[in-house]
Design a protein around this motif. Structure first.
Motif, mmCIF file in Angstrom:
data_model
loop_
_atom_site.group_PDB
_atom_site.id
_atom_site.type_symbol
_atom_site.label_atom_id
_atom_site.label_comp_id
_atom_site.label_asym_id
_atom_site.label_seq_id
_atom_site.Cartn_x
_atom_site.Cartn_y
_atom_site.Cartn_z
ATOM 1 N N TRP A 266 -13.794 177.311 60.476
ATOM 2 C CA TRP A 266 -12.331 178.031 59.585
ATOM 3 C C TRP A 266 -12.631 179.170 60.424
ATOM 4 C CZ3 TRP A 266 -14.456 174.413 55.512
ATOM 5 C CH2 TRP A 266 -13.962 174.339 54.848
ATOM 6 N N LYS A 268 -11.307 180.820 63.137
ATOM 7 C CA LYS A 268 -10.045 180.754 63.693
ATOM 8 C C LYS A 268 -8.919 181.214 62.382
ATOM 9 C CE LYS A 268 -10.489 178.321 67.989
ATOM 10 N NZ LYS A 268 -10.238 176.757 67.811
ATOM 11 N N ARG A 269 -8.723 182.788 62.355
ATOM 12 C CA ARG A 269 -8.118 182.679 61.607
ATOM 13 C C ARG A 269 -7.069 183.814 61.829
ATOM 14 N NH1 ARG A 269 -9.752 186.354 55.952
ATOM 15 N NH2 ARG A 269 -7.985 186.682 55.718
ATOM 16 N N LEU A 270 -6.038 184.141 62.015
ATOM 17 C CA LEU A 270 -4.527 184.822 62.613
ATOM 18 C C LEU A 270 -5.624 186.866 61.496
ATOM 19 C CD1 LEU A 270 -1.904 185.758 64.305
ATOM 20 C CD2 LEU A 270 -1.763 185.769 62.578
ATOM 21 N N THR B 54 5.945 192.319 62.398
ATOM 22 C CA THR B 54 5.219 192.695 63.532
ATOM 23 C C THR B 54 5.181 190.747 64.520
ATOM 24 O OG1 THR B 54 3.656 194.065 63.485
ATOM 25 C CG2 THR B 54 3.976 193.632 65.804
ATOM 26 N N LYS B 61 0.527 182.614 67.645
ATOM 27 C CA LYS B 61 -0.658 183.526 66.841
ATOM 28 C C LYS B 61 0.763 182.498 64.630
ATOM 29 C CE LYS B 61 -0.852 187.549 69.011
ATOM 30 N NZ LYS B 61 0.577 187.728 69.996
ATOM 31 N N TYR B 62 1.395 182.725 64.440
ATOM 32 C CA TYR B 62 1.981 182.607 63.647
ATOM 33 C C TYR B 62 1.958 181.005 63.099
ATOM 34 C CZ TYR B 62 2.502 187.426 62.862
ATOM 35 O OH TYR B 62 2.896 188.580 62.165
ATOM 36 N N LYS B 83 -4.930 168.309 58.525
ATOM 37 C CA LYS B 83 -5.176 169.710 58.506
ATOM 38 C C LYS B 83 -5.189 170.271 57.468
ATOM 39 C CE LYS B 83 -6.363 172.374 62.517
ATOM 40 N NZ LYS B 83 -5.881 173.171 63.291
ATOM 41 N N SER B 86 -7.275 169.762 54.874
ATOM 42 C CA SER B 86 -8.940 170.776 54.505
ATOM 43 C C SER B 86 -8.692 172.348 54.742
ATOM 44 C CB SER B 86 -9.920 170.223 56.049
ATOM 45 O OG SER B 86 -8.714 170.664 56.702
ATOM 46 N N ASN B 87 -7.503 172.708 55.319
ATOM 47 C CA ASN B 87 -7.007 173.862 55.258
ATOM 48 C C ASN B 87 -6.524 174.167 53.996
ATOM 49 O OD1 ASN B 87 -8.587 174.584 57.311
ATOM 50 N ND2 ASN B 87 -6.281 174.476 58.637
ATOM 51 N N TYR B 90 -7.528 177.540 52.320
ATOM 52 C CA TYR B 90 -8.290 178.662 53.631
ATOM 53 C C TYR B 90 -6.779 178.652 54.800
ATOM 54 C CZ TYR B 90 -10.379 180.936 57.198
ATOM 55 O OH TYR B 90 -10.672 181.903 57.862
ATOM 56 N N PRO B 92 -5.374 179.881 57.756
ATOM 57 C CA PRO B 92 -5.323 180.760 58.494
ATOM 58 C C PRO B 92 -4.673 181.118 59.455
ATOM 59 C CG PRO B 92 -5.841 177.955 59.604
ATOM 60 C CD PRO B 92 -5.664 179.093 58.032
ATOM 61 N N ALA B 93 -2.659 181.005 59.352
ATOM 62 C CA ALA B 93 -2.687 181.667 60.015
ATOM 63 C C ALA B 93 -1.728 182.420 59.158
ATOM 64 C CB ALA B 93 -0.985 180.329 60.381
ATOM 65 N N LEU B 94 -2.300 183.350 57.844
ATOM 66 C CA LEU B 94 -1.062 183.700 57.068
ATOM 67 C C LEU B 94 -0.898 185.741 57.885
ATOM 68 C CD1 LEU B 94 -2.380 183.334 53.642
ATOM 69 C CD2 LEU B 94 -0.347 182.883 54.508
ATOM 70 N N PRO B 95 0.353 186.165 57.763
ATOM 71 C CA PRO B 95 0.490 187.890 58.258
ATOM 72 C C PRO B 95 -0.533 188.480 57.665
ATOM 73 C CG PRO B 95 2.698 186.472 58.057
ATOM 74 C CD PRO B 95 1.796 185.105 57.425
ATOM 75 N N THR B 96 -0.448 188.924 58.472
ATOM 76 C CA THR B 96 -1.490 190.071 57.205
ATOM 77 C C THR B 96 -0.362 191.448 56.691
ATOM 78 O OG1 THR B 96 -2.382 191.773 58.588
ATOM 79 C CG2 THR B 96 -3.526 190.265 58.682
ATOM 80 N N ASP B 98 -1.128 194.068 56.601
ATOM 81 C CA ASP B 98 -0.381 195.324 57.701
ATOM 82 C C ASP B 98 0.755 194.767 59.042
ATOM 83 O OD1 ASP B 98 -1.670 197.878 59.012
ATOM 84 O OD2 ASP B 98 -1.495 196.622 60.584
ATOM 85 N N ASP B 99 0.876 193.586 58.666
ATOM 86 C CA ASP B 99 2.287 193.073 59.819
ATOM 87 C C ASP B 99 3.004 193.106 60.042
ATOM 88 O OD1 ASP B 99 -0.473 192.669 61.983
ATOM 89 O OD2 ASP B 99 -0.506 190.722 60.662
#
Lengths: 288, 505
Positions: A266, A268-270, B54, B61-62, B83, B86-87, B90, B92-96, B98-99
């Motif tokens: 886990w 590799k996160r943006l 951004t 990236k996204y 996937k 399992s994710n 979690y 993993p491809a969320l904008p923060t 700040d973006d």
């Protein structure tokens, strides 16, 4: 609909309170109104039924607990009554006699058998009546410690289908991770002081959990002997200090391995797009 | 054939002046609640620029939208089923945050309550996330507004990757700097990534008009829709613990009004109307190669005057009023009849139902020996409009990256037609272009005077009724299919039927 619903729930509440009250009266009534005098014969039945004989003899010598012959003369009547009624509470109150007994009998506490005051009276009448039980049961046959360990950890099944000891008990000598936590740790256990005491207790355990678990799946004498051989081994009767270190090491290595694995899967996160982008652009500008 | 109706949109970018009135109208109606501070269901971006959030177009990236495999099948870029599971805790491809940006307001009260002093009191910026003063505001939802040529924002536009180094450098040159505006709302896609990514099944497309909605009851805050949508047009409300998105102002549509951003648009760039499409073709159209995507999407849209289509639509219980609205639809004209409106980033393969008429940017001009020099004048000294496409300030490849999945021919065809309209009308009004040049322009644009007049009319002088053909959605009667609207009459009075569980902060 909402209004109806509220009224219904109120009715249900009242109804259930009424049922509870009736149930309470029904169970309380015989205790409150019928009080037959204490009978020694009732006491004898109770002595077996409640499993007192798993740990005690009368005139047969000490087993797990003391020989009860003459106990009504040795101890104060009121103390005895309170002790049999709620030994856990007496122990917790820091009673000196109770503390001394606990120490003498290898820290095996007397279990609370949930007796009523009447039942205690019957028992005391029986104990004070001069009756005797037989001596301690026969000694166990010679046991095999290796086989005992296999029974303990569940590698070998008990003949009558009982569950392996490890599900509830831990003990030194079965690896650093040990066994379950429901029952007491059997390292330095007072139950294995003599094979007769062990056999007597394991044939009909009187504690609540053990009694329930083993009532329908008793151990055979050979199984008892093997377990006894295993549990009374010197290496099992003493927990080495290094075992603690072993557990700590295992925990640290295990946690590290899990974290590494999670990070691998886990990791590799943006982690933000704008900030690195702006920093890169500014760095390029600075270079120029 | 499975004909369905879709309330669709066209934004005419030539008319957008970048005033953000649409964004503010939307904000004031829908996203001024707690937890929605950072959301802009409607936003206006400056292009070239990195947009909001951004670089949202960068799916490396996204991980939004769909990906085509070699065998021609498409799958979600975000995850497959295994996937996704399992994710699930979690993503993993969320904008923060700040973006998007850290939302803020100002301490206006200080202007009134400040104690007497030597200086004027000021209203400091206060973060709407932490509640603390923000002395250094670093980003906003339109931070790169009008910043054409900026080495930070404009230079990092993902679409510029298609250009050569030389072309990119030219765009940053003084006097060649160029930009235009790109207003964005939810595209209400036919093959939405957000719907496909939602593990709770909370997102759905309304049957009668195709509006994509998130059920606030079913949403379980997995936030996969936020990653799944390549346009980043679903947002997470941290206060309610639910995701939210543009609802195309369906309560307004149901009462016959256009959405607030359409209604308030100063440049009148927005058109709304019904399209009839064949739902059986969705998978096929989303799976063709990049070059064919725009054409395939256009092919799905059916002629609302064709008796066969009308019969099929009626078989699907589409009302006569809806079919009439489809026949009057300005969107149908722009997208299918004239073919001058294109979907944004068709390569995300979600089949967006919001189409853009690409902007006609000024032709290239620069100073030469101290005078303003326009390249390529014709014999009369007028700009040769026909060749202006090649001289466009913004390379056509950039437009193709935005509007036709990189297929330059599609965008070129649109521009040829728009140029033809421009030359034809100029020859008519100013009378300085020769007839031969006009005829040539019409031929190049594959159009004719009647069509040009119609395009001109709907572009420049449309009435309110021509821009917004809102069909009667019949929601009140549609509800009767599964619910008796009189069920609670005389019974319960006011109140919420199903209490919405909310996290309290």
């Amino acid at each position: 609909m909402k209004v109806n619903g509220r009224r219904n729930s109120k009715n249900v509440f009242l109804g259930s309170m009424l049922t509870l009250l009736l149930a309470f009266l029904a169970t309380a009534a015989p205790v409150a109104f019928a009080q037959p005098p204490a009978q020694a014969s009732d006491g004898e039945a109770l002595f077996k039924e409640k499993g007192c004989n798993a740990c005690h003899t009368i005139g047969g010598g000490d087993l797990v607990g003391p020989d009860l012959q003459g106990v009504t003369e040795r101890q104060d009547q009121a103390w005895l009554k309170q002790w049999i009624l709620a030994p856990d509470q007496v122990l917790a109150s820091g009673d000196p006699i109770a503390a001394e007994l606990l120490k003498k009998y290898n820290n095996v506490p007397m279990p609370n058998l949930s007796l009523t005051p009447d039942q205690v009276d019957s028992l005391l009448a029986y104990l004070g009546g001069g009756a005797t039980t037989g001596g301690a049961g026969a000694e166990l046959p010679a046991g095999d410690a290796t086989s005992g360990k296999a029974y303990f950890v569940g590698d070998k099944r008990f003949k009558n289908g009982g569950t392996q000891c490890m599900s509830c008990h831990s003990v030194a000598g079965i690896g650093a991770l040990g066994g379950g936590n429901l029952g007491p740790d059997l390292t330095t256990s007072g139950f294995v002081q003599s094979s007769a005491a062990f056999a007597s207790f394991m044939s009909a355990p009187s504690t609540q959990t053990m009694g329930a678990v083993w009532a329908n799946t008793p151990l055979t004498p050979q199984e008892q002997a093997d377990l006894y051989a295993f549990l009374s081994k010197a290496s099992v009767q003493k927990r080495e200090p290094s075992a603690l270190l072993q557990i700590a090491l295992l925990a640290i290595v295990g946690a590290a391995a899990l974290i590494a694995l999670a990070n691998f899967y886990w990791g590799k996160r943006l982690r933000g797009v704008r900030k690195p982008m702006v920093e890169r652009a500014l760095a390029m500008k600075a270079k120029k | 054939m499975d004909i369905r109706a879709h309330v669709s949109m066209v934004f005419h970018l030539d008319k957008c002046i970048g005033c953000h009135t649409c964004s503010v109208a939307c904000k004031n109606i829908w996203t001024d609640r707690k937890g929605t501070e950072y959301m802009w269901w409607n936003n206006v971006e400056t292009k070239p620029g990195t947009g909001y959030p951004t670089q949202w177009e960068d799916q490396e990236k996204y991980k939004g939208g769909w990906e085509r495999e070699e065998d021609g099948k498409i799958h979600l870029r975000l995850h497959d089923r295994a996937k996704g599971l399992s994710n699930i805790f979690y993503n993993p491809a969320l904008p923060t945050i700040d973006d998007y940006y850290e939302p803020w307001t100002y301490d206006y009260e200080n202007l009134f309550n400040a104690p007497e002093g030597d200086d004027q009191p000021t209203a400091r910026a206060v973060s709407m996330i932490t509640g603390k003063p923000m002395d250094n505001i670093e980003a906003g939802p339109n931070w790169d507004d009008d910043l054409g040529g900026s080495p930070v924002y404009a230079a990092n536009d993902v679409n510029l990757d298609k250009l050569t180094e030389e072309e990119r450098e030219q765009l940053a040159e003084i006097e060649r700097v160029v930009f235009f505006y790109l207003p964005r709302i939810c595209n209400h896609c036919l093959n939405p990534g957000c719907v496909a990514a939602c593990p709770a099944g909370a997102i759905y497309k309304r049957g009668e008009d195709g509006i994509v909605l998130i059920s606030q009851e079913k949403c379980r805050a997995w936030r996969m829709c936020i990653s799944g949508c390549p346009y980043k047009k679903t947002y997470f409300n941290w206060s309610s613990g639910k995701s939210e998105k543009c609802i195309l102002c369906f309560p307004r549509l149901e009462s016959g009004q256009p959405p607030a951003c359409f209604h308030s648009c100063v440049g009148r760039i927005r058109y709304l109307g019904v399209l009839l499409y064949d739902a059986d073709m969705i998978e096929k159209s989303a799976s063709v190669s990049d070059e064919e995507l725009v054409a395939a999407q256009r092919e799905m849209i059916m002629d609302p005057f064709d008796p066969e289509i009308i019969a099929a639509a009626k078989k699907n219980k589409i009302s006569d009023a809806m079919i009439a609205a489809a026949q009057n639809s300005p969107v149908y004209k722009f997208v299918k009849k004239w073919q001058i409106a294109l979907p944004l980033h068709a390569e995300f393969r979600t089949l967006p139902m919001l189409y853009y008429v690409p902007p006609m940017l000024p032709i290239l001009a620069k100073t030469k020996d101290g005078t303003y020099d326009i390249e390529g004048l014709n014999q009369e000294g007028l700009p040769a409009m026909l060749s202006s496409l090649e001289k466009a300030r913004m390379p056509i490849k950039y437009m193709a990256s935005l509007f036709s999945a990189g297929n330059v021919k599609e965008v070129e065809a649109v521009y040829r037609k728009l140029i033809a309209v421009r030359i034809f009308k100029r020859a008519q009004k100013v009378k300085d272009y020769q007839q031969a040049e006009v005829t040539e322009a019409l031929t190049q644009g594959q159009t004719n005077p009647d069509e040009v007049e119609a395009i001109f009319r709907l572009t420049s002088l449309p009435t309110y009724e021509e821009r917004f053909v809102v069909p009667p959605l019949g929601r009140e009667s549609a509800v009767e299919a599964w619910e008796n609207p009189l069920e609670r009459k005389t019974e319960a009075g006011f109140g919420v039927r199903n209490k919405i569980a909310k996290r309290k902060f």
